[in-house]
Design an enzyme around this catalytic site. Sequence first.
Site, short mmCIF file in Angstrom:
data_model
loop_
_atom_site.label_atom_id
_atom_site.label_comp_id
_atom_site.label_asym_id
_atom_site.label_seq_id
_atom_site.Cartn_x
_atom_site.Cartn_y
_atom_site.Cartn_z
N TYR A 45 0.85 -1.21 0.00
CA TYR A 45 0.00 0.00 0.00
C TYR A 45 0.88 1.24 0.00
CZ TYR A 45 -5.03 0.01 0.12
OH TYR A 45 -6.34 0.00 -0.26
N GLU A 47 -0.53 4.80 -0.70
CA GLU A 47 -1.34 6.00 -1.00
C GLU A 47 -0.50 7.26 -0.87
OE1 GLU A 47 -4.75 6.00 1.53
OE2 GLU A 47 -5.94 4.84 0.12
N THR A 216 -2.91 6.03 -22.47
CA THR A 216 -2.82 4.69 -21.93
C THR A 216 -1.36 4.27 -22.10
OG1 THR A 216 -3.25 3.70 -24.08
CG2 THR A 216 -5.15 4.03 -22.65
N LYS A 219 -1.22 0.38 -25.38
CA LYS A 219 -1.52 0.29 -26.81
C LYS A 219 -0.20 0.30 -27.58
CE LYS A 219 -6.13 1.97 -25.90
NZ LYS A 219 -7.13 3.02 -26.03
N ARG A 225 -1.35 -2.56 -18.87
CA ARG A 225 -2.62 -1.86 -18.94
C ARG A 225 -2.65 -0.76 -17.89
NH1 ARG A 225 -6.61 -3.19 -21.85
NH2 ARG A 225 -5.37 -4.84 -22.78
C1 LIG Z 1 -8.19 3.41 -25.29
C2 LIG Z 1 -8.49 4.84 -25.13
C3 LIG Z 1 -8.81 5.39 -23.88
C4 LIG Z 1 -9.17 4.56 -22.66
O1 LIG Z 1 -8.34 3.66 -22.19
P1 LIG Z 1 -8.82 2.53 -21.12
O2 LIG Z 1 -7.53 2.12 -20.51
O3 LIG Z 1 -9.50 1.48 -21.92
O4 LIG Z 1 -9.75 3.19 -20.15
C5 LIG Z 1 -8.93 6.76 -23.77
N1 LIG Z 1 -8.76 7.55 -24.84
C6 LIG Z 1 -8.50 7.06 -26.06
C7 LIG Z 1 -8.32 8.01 -27.21
C8 LIG Z 1 -8.36 5.70 -26.25
O5 LIG Z 1 -8.14 5.21 -27.49
#
Ligand SMILES: *Cc1c(COP(=O)(O)O)cnc(C)c1O
Length: 403
Positions: A45, A47, A216, A219, A225
């Site tokens: 933890y 915070e 994010t 991607k 994630r």
């Molecule tokens: C994927 C995405 C998000 C959100 O991401 P999550 O991790 O799925 O909440 C926000 N903005 C854009 C432009 C995205 O493509």
Amino acid sequence: MDKKIAHYLALENNRQNECLELIASENFTSKAVRELCGSILTNKYSEGYPGKRYYGGCQHIDEIEKLAINELCKLFNCKFANVQPHSGSSANMIAYRAIMNKGDKLLSLSLEEGGHLTHGSPVNFSAKDYTIVHYGLGKDGRIDYEMLEKIAHKEKPQVILAGFSAYPYQIDFARIGKIAKDVGALFMVDMAHIAGLIAAGVHPSPFPHADIVTSTTHKTLRGPRGGIILTNNENIIKKVNFALFPGLQGGPLENIIGGKAQCFIEANTPEFRKYIENVVLNTKVCADEFRKLGAFSSETETHLFLLNTKKSYGLTGKVAEAKLEEINITVNKNMLPNDDERPNTTCGIRLGFAALTTRGLDEEEARKIASIIHHYLKGDLIKEKALSKVKEITDNLKRVELI
Ligand SMILES: *Cc1c(COP(=O)(O)O)cnc(C)c1O
């Protein structure tokens, strides 16, 4: 590990190896990233922020989080960062709370034209908390910057937002940044999809034009994630930090932050740059091949493009997605500019090459994928034949658990 969970984990491992993963928002992380995410860091933890925690025993956690912040700032050439957002959507919620009051006006692109749910979709918190106005795309599927400028002058929004989920072209951040300045708005960039391209210098950076940037990490950036927030403005980062904790989140996911730090270090290498160049090349080769074959595909300057399956094959995006799943090709249906189908039906699909390029896919294979999809959706390639062609490609790719 529990047997039932292990069973499904093994099945998912097979699926990831046997399928051609073309979902533009997905990727395969390195083993080092996965090891950190599954590490004992999850036990702690912490915070608060490095040096200002609400729990004892954070001396090593602090160093990991500071390292993540420093590597992130170095990667995107900015001054301040927060690496605690649990996801891209949370990062956007926190950024909005940091720079807007309830009811303030946000000028963005709609979900239907390529934006994200959190950019003001009526079913999302963003439309409930803020006043949403949209700019739009021109007939060529690109942002209509003149329209954006006119709407900005008329509506006087507090924030202009750029950065999308299904937009295949480069974004002119300098131009939108200037419009924001002219109307006294803050300029926010959500680079969730293109962060990897920006890190590699293959897409222009939102800095120094943007006041605040969210993303994010899972991607094109190829990390765990999660979400991040960046800025060059000291006042804004203070507001971001407070909006995140105690405002919205509790204990940070330090295991994920460890994975993020690893991802930022990996993304700051010549190998990563080469990888992103290959992503963009594979995407272009595939999109070009569709058009050569007579299909209606968008052009592309990024890691993704849009294929109009209705116009090309008489199939909605929903049907095309399901048909491709029969032959181990994973895509998602997506609204196209001027789509006349419903959001869960759509006229087409979105295809991206970030994931497969991580597995070592080359140009020739990207071209073959266009041909398999084209002929299968057209109906002149039988399922067994298509499956064996897919297997020929996947057999040649790196296994995902070894990346
Ligand atoms: C994927 C995405 C998000 C959100 O991401 P999550 O991790 O799925 O909440 C926000 N903005 C854009 C432009 C995205 O493509």
